[in-house]
Enzyme design. Sequence first.
Site, PDB file in Angstrom:
ATOM      1  CE  LYS A  91      -0.781   0.371   4.999  1.00 62.46           C
ATOM      2  NZ  LYS A  91      -0.018   1.625   5.170  1.00 62.46           N
ATOM      3  CB  THR A  92       4.017   2.244   1.732  1.00 69.49           C
ATOM      4  OG1 THR A  92       3.480   1.929   3.011  1.00 69.49           O
ATOM      5  CG2 THR A  92       4.859   3.508   1.843  1.00 69.49           C
ATOM      6  CG  ASP A  98      -1.132   4.955   5.034  1.00 67.58           C
ATOM      7  OD1 ASP A  98      -1.732   3.939   4.631  1.00 67.58           O
ATOM      8  OD2 ASP A  98       0.005   4.920   5.546  1.00 67.58           O
ATOM      9  CD  GLU A  99      -2.367   1.765   8.253  1.00 70.27           C
ATOM     10  OE1 GLU A  99      -3.436   1.103   8.244  1.00 70.27           O
ATOM     11  OE2 GLU A  99      -1.248   1.228   8.282  1.00 70.27           O
ATOM     12  CD  GLN A 146      -3.793  -5.180   8.225  1.00 73.70           C
ATOM     13  OE1 GLN A 146      -2.824  -5.132   8.973  1.00 73.70           O
ATOM     14  NE2 GLN A 146      -3.680  -4.996   6.916  1.00 73.70           N
ATOM     15  NE  ARG A 183       0.865  -7.960  11.106  1.00 71.14           N
ATOM     16  CZ  ARG A 183       0.704  -7.151  10.070  1.00 71.14           C
ATOM     17  NH1 ARG A 183       1.628  -6.294   9.763  1.00 71.14           N
ATOM     18  NH2 ARG A 183      -0.384  -7.219   9.314  1.00 71.14           N
TER      19      ARG A 183
END
Length: 762
Positions: A33-34, A217-218, A248, A630
């Site tokens: 995503k970044t 973002d997020e 998330q 993770r």
Amino acid sequence: MQNLLHNLNPEQLAAVTLPAQSALILAGAGSGKTRVLTTRIAWLIQTGQVSPAGILAVTFTNKAAKEMTARLGAMLPINTRGMWLGTFHGLCNRLLRAHYRDAGLPQTFQILDSQDQLSAIKRLLKSLNVDDEKYPPRNLMYFINNAKEQGLRAHDVEANDDYNRKFVELYAAYDHQCQREGVVDFAELLLRTYELLTRNQPLREHYQARFKHILVDEFQDTNNLQYNWLKLMAGEHNAVFAVGDDDQSIYAFRGANVGNMVAFEREFRVQNLIKLEQNYRSHGHILDAANTLIANNSKRLGKNLRTDAGHGEQLRVYEASSDIQEANWIIEEAKSLIAEGAARSEIAILYRSNAQSRVIEHALFTAGIPYRVYGGQRFFERAEIKHAIAYLQLMDNPHNDSAFLRVVNFPTRGIGARSIEQLQDAARQYGISLYAAVPYVTGKAGSSLGSFVKLVEGMRFETQNLPLQEMVKVMLDMSGLIPHYQNEKEGADRIENLEQLVSAAMLFVSEEGFGIDAPAFLGPKGQQVAGEALTTADGVEVLDADAPLPTVMSPLSAFLSHASLEAGDNQAQAGQDALQLMTVHSAKGLEFDAVFITGLEEGLFPHENSAQEEGGLEEERRLMYVAITRAKKRLYLSFSQTRMLHGQTRYNMKSRFFDELPEEALKWLSPRVQPQWFGHRKSAWDEAPEAGANKIAQSFSRKDAGWRIGETVMHQKFGEGVIVNIEGGGTNMRAHINFGKHGMKLLDLGIAKLEKVAPRLH
């Protein structure tokens, strides 16, 4: 142009090159995503659709903002310093600095961090002569911040009773104090900016005309005020590029509203919803587990992670008989990984609750493996534990000045800096400890200090000849630490840690051979002496050179020494390769080659509090989803039949999440461990299997008339369950039974049709 886009997969490319319309990008864990966000910004600038000054990019952490800025600087020859790219609070601060007069602020306004804000509230209460025990400063701080995050000033807050009306009154007084002093807290930055843009149409239209492209973002972590702020900045015509993952969303306790994603899709009339499902982090079995688990949540926007990396290894599952055995297993597995060449920093141990770290830390300390607690402090370094240890130190040695100063006014008991100064002067004058100098202080200060001395003496008296763990319980009860943290919004974790100190004491006396019932204060005849004497040819006794030095130490003194050593040793230094310990919340955004998810038991993960909260179980499932994703190569899941929590043995059933994972992705490393009955340190299976089977069978035949905690039973309607507590007796005996998916049931043992389930033999 091609160099900018050539490394993107089809979904990423589609997202980056979308037309200037509002879009929602569902970015799964490890889906890049970044890269999409930064490439989108670079593409908009390179194609001439917007100048760098026309971009507004919002992130949630300074770390993420710096990473995006660095990537943009590497992609394009532009000056990123002038870009409006940062956190909500950082961008609001920038805007308020530019328009401080319109915002009603001095040019040099200062920002209060959380500690500064708490201090300001304490000053306010003192100036108004408000009882800070009835209206705890920290509670008032949470009340004010929560109201601001909802976009509410004091006059907007509804108060249903006198207590809340007082909080509203204090909120208004706090606002006046901050305005008078020219300071703002973090929540005020956002609210003040929102209010400024709402009432100042020319200014609002100026920024709406400037920022034609807004990237977030997020997005799943936005609260109501942040979402409304974004709507205000976007206006009717600007394009908002929202990137997030509803699976998330794990910060509801901080005010995050996962529903903002659905609202955004509706209110911004989103025509472009793109799912980034290609995962570049984890192997297939790990993603299969994550996908299957999260599919049990309702109202998802929906996506399914995939990878080209192959299935990889199955998830290793281990069932332990106790939390100590679980911790030792983790250490052995970690040692094997390290022996295979794994870096310690690529191994993470995750837990749902901070209090769980104690047993794991102890095992790491014993094994001599360096570790680092990420996003938090090690058990014996946590403030609440240090306070408790200080009380124990005074009970062991009241002349410990450091311990005295730490807790003489904690919890607060009216002993201020001036009183301490008088006491220190007296101690210096007579060359004695602070404790001994108390009688030399007169007036109100002497009275308050004398009360503290009486408290310590009372603790010492009440704990004479008590076992260490009982001594810790008495200290927690008399010190006032538990009630103090009960008044904090987030004090539950601190209380859990304090209760874990009882468990730590029990484990210590057991491991060190003092005996669980050994008195914490040993008298002259109860002193333990280590070392062996040898008799020389001349008949003179000398100490064996290879034996440990003689010591005279009570269990309490030994425990305090152990706590100091464990707090000071084995902490990894900066840059040192070390195992990573953290809560699942702290792990969000991180990735590791190998991940251990521990304590997967009903009531722990998912947490028992989730049953009382609307949407609580779904948030716990999202938390488990975050934990699973993770891991890159290896994932370990563990649970324990018994766990020492809050100083008591807790009998557990494995987490319901195991029933929501694909069986083909799991590899069970151990046969089912049989319940440990009271009074036995070893199970019958520690012996030969045949002998163990006979002993278990004999145990059941002898006990068929009664019921025991930890026993597995079968109910016609609810299925298999475990007895976790029994109350009453005779014909009035009732049992609390955990039936897993069906939850906890209280059944009358005289009426309920229950059958005992014999231990399974593997």
